[in-house]
Design a protein around this motif. Structure first.
Motif, PDB file in Angstrom:
ATOM      1  N   ARG A 132     -17.219  20.507  50.149  1.00 40.37           N
ATOM      2  CA  ARG A 132     -17.877  19.594  49.205  1.00 40.37           C
ATOM      3  C   ARG A 132     -16.936  19.006  48.171  1.00 40.37           C
ATOM      4  N   ASP A 148     -20.757  25.612  50.667  1.00 40.33           N
ATOM      5  CA  ASP A 148     -21.882  25.959  49.808  1.00 40.33           C
ATOM      6  C   ASP A 148     -22.901  26.790  50.581  1.00 40.33           C
ATOM      7  N   ARG A 152     -30.985  27.155  49.243  1.00 40.94           N
ATOM      8  CA  ARG A 152     -31.166  27.496  47.838  1.00 40.94           C
ATOM      9  C   ARG A 152     -32.607  27.952  47.646  1.00 40.94           C
ATOM     10  N   GLU A 173     -19.622  24.554  38.963  1.00 40.12           N
ATOM     11  CA  GLU A 173     -19.098  25.540  39.908  1.00 40.12           C
ATOM     12  C   GLU A 173     -18.373  26.614  39.115  1.00 40.12           C
ATOM     13  N   TYR A 184     -24.083  28.410  41.524  1.00 36.00           N
ATOM     14  CA  TYR A 184     -24.049  28.904  42.906  1.00 36.00           C
ATOM     15  C   TYR A 184     -22.607  29.183  43.318  1.00 36.00           C
ATOM     16  N   GLN A 186     -19.575  29.740  46.251  1.00 35.94           N
ATOM     17  CA  GLN A 186     -19.184  29.215  47.549  1.00 35.94           C
ATOM     18  C   GLN A 186     -18.704  30.367  48.425  1.00 35.94           C
TER      19      GLN A 186
END
Length: 536
Positions: A132, A148, A152, A173, A184, A186
């Motif tokens: 991403r 990712d 979710r 991030e 969140y 990775q």
């Protein structure tokens, strides 16, 4: 010539696979990579959710256990470690975290020039293929996929929003400024499959003519002569062999195996080695010392049915999820471990975050036989992790027999400040869980349990029920002080032609998961080796 190589890399884990792949880019260099475990031939090594199936799998997991830990009331702690190509990156939670820039600047401040944040960032970028993000802090096109979460869940979204309500900022991030807040995570997952160091770095180049990879081969000791490493002694199928290294032997066994192999080779505390009857090649009292790990206080909560994945992963529904994964490489079986984390400070005066608050929308138990069982009630689980512990332990070689395991003495919670900060973390986690909108989804706190309120009660819980995050580091620490094992170029003090390049060289544990930093260490090690031979 079949037993003579330019470089011998010991251990095909997070670091070893990277190092062997990079060194063999030079077609004039013959490289041998030696791994004690078998080839990675199991479906659950590829499926991200398979980490639970590998947790106690004797074929692919060393299944270590610590000695009784005084600070835990004499409890022994189970330590899984990967035993196959990819090492622990073949069985871990796949979280991609680098740690805080101050972690590396601290390393440099200890006299390890070349290991500050600005020095190591290019090596993080070199290995990364981010699905991403592409920026000055992330890169595309590297060997290791970083992606990712595929899903979710509403409960994790509610946790992020509740953290904001509790005063923890939501950030884009976790691996970029301000390196503090909730977001969140990775993962090292590519197209719904686990991306281990083996699949990312070694497997694509394994057919190189100058690269030999041996599995099922135990390294008994490093051979030395007149202050120089000359090769290794190996055992496989009852056959003992000597493998010669023209240039270097590089240990990548990890924080548990590398110091043990050094000691078996006569490199360590001279008095201890003599007591074991091992001839001393170099007196390095720091070998095996400085052991660090992340200790955590676990949380378990009963929640509303729509707030948990448990029902989707039990009974007949789990077969639907299995079919979904096989058909699409997506769904819950394509997820890594805790999807959301918050990095925070236990007190405002801390120079950087020293706590991690993590959560995932499911709960499970490991049965005595090693099988994972999802709980029947709707639940979510989490943890408060102390990412900068002050307690220090050691890996102690107890026998000259190379087939005997060393002793692990982690000394968890030996420093009283570790307890104080974990108690602060539990209270902060409760504050988040008590905030909207996550509070509306929670029916009961099962662990630690609502009845545990005082500092004394919470300390008892941390000691009796706390757990490791399985991030041992530091046992061959880098530096120039009397307890250092390697110098800033990762060369073992007092023994030429021998390096260590894995998580054991970290002088202080980083504030995050250890796989990505270990890959970085291997990337930098490859450059250090090539520069000394004029092939960089």
């Amino acid at each position: 010539m079949d037993d003579e190589f330019d470089y011998i890399v010991v251990g095909a884990g997070s670091a070893g696979c990277v190092l062997a792949a990079r060194l063999s880019e030079d077609p004039a260099a013959r490289v041998l990579l030696v791994e004690a475990g078998p080839e990675p031939r199991d479906f659950w090594l590829r499926a991200p959710a398979g980490m639970g199936m590998m947790f106690m799998n004797a074929r692919y997991n060393w299944r270590f256990e610590t000695e009784p830990v005084p600070g835990l009331g004499g409890r022994r702690v189970y330590w899984p470690r990967g035993k196959t190509l990819g090492g622990s990156s073949a069985i871990n939670g796949m979280v991609y975290m680098r740690g805080h820039p101050m972690d590396y600047d601290h390393w440099a401040g200890l006299g390890n020039e070349g290991w500050g944040w600005d020095d190591v960032l290019p090596y993080f970028l070199k290995s990364e293929d981010n699905a991403r993000i592409e920026s000055g802090l992330h890169a595309k096109g590297g060997a290791m996929r970083v992606s990712d979460p595929v899903l979710r869940h509403p409960a994790t979204e509610a946790f992020v929003a509740a953290a904001e309500t509790a005063g923890i900022p939501r950030i884009a991030e976790l691996n970029a400024p301000p390196f503090e807040g909730v977001s969140y995570q990775q993962f090292t997952i590519r197209g719904g499959r686990r991306e281990s160091s083996y699949t990312a770095f070694l497997k694509p180049v394994r057919n190189r003519a100058n690269l030999a990879v041996e599995t099922g081969t135990r390294v008994l000791r490093v051979l030395t002569a007149r202050g120089r490493a000359t090769g290794i002694e190996t055992a496989k199928g009852g056959r003992i062999r000597t493998r010669r290294a023209r240039r270097e032997v590089i240990l990548c066994g990890g924080a548990l195996a590398s110091p043990h192999l050094l000691a078996l080779s006569g490199i360590g505390d001279g008095a201890e080695l003599q007591r074991l009857g091992i001839p001393v090649a170099a007196h390095l009292p720091g070998v095996g010392r400085n052991l660090q790990d992340h200790w955590n206080a676990p949380f378990a909560l009963r929640v509303t049915p729509d707030s948990s994945l448990n029902h989707r992963l039990r009974g007949w529904r789990k077969y639907l999820e299995g079919a979904r994964y096989l058909a699409t490489r997506s769904g819950f079986l394509a997820m890594g471990s805790s999807a959301v984390s918050a990095y925070v400070r236990s007190t405002p005066d801390r120079p950087q975050p020293d706590l991690q608050l993590a959560i995932r929308p499911m709960t499970s138990q490991f049965l005595p036989g090693g099988k994972v069982e999802i709980d029947p009630l709707p639940g979510i689980s989490g943890a408060c992790v102390l990412v900068h512990p002050e307690s220090r332990g050691e890996v102690r070689t107890a026998s000259p027999d190379p087939m005997a395991d060393p002793e692990f003495h982690p000394n968890y919670l030996d420093d009283p400040g570790d307890i104080r900060r974990l108690i602060a973390g539990i209270r902060l986690m409760r504050r988040v869980l008590g905030a909207a909108p996550i509070a509306g989804r929670i029916e009961a706190e099962l662990a630690p349990g609502a009845g545990l309120e005082t500092d004394e009660a919470l300390e008892g819980y941390i000691r009796s029920s706390g757990g490791t995050s399985w991030h041992p580091v530091g046992t061959c620490k880098m530096g120039r002080d009397p307890m250092a094992v390697v110098d800033p170029k990762l060369r073992v003090h007092g023994i030429a032609g021998l390096r260590v390049a894995d998580a054991s060289v970290m002088p202080r544990i980083i504030g995050g998961n250890t796989h990505a930093p270990t890959v970085m260490i291997a990337e930098k090690a490859a450059d250090l080796v090539r520069r000394e031979t004029g092939r960089a």
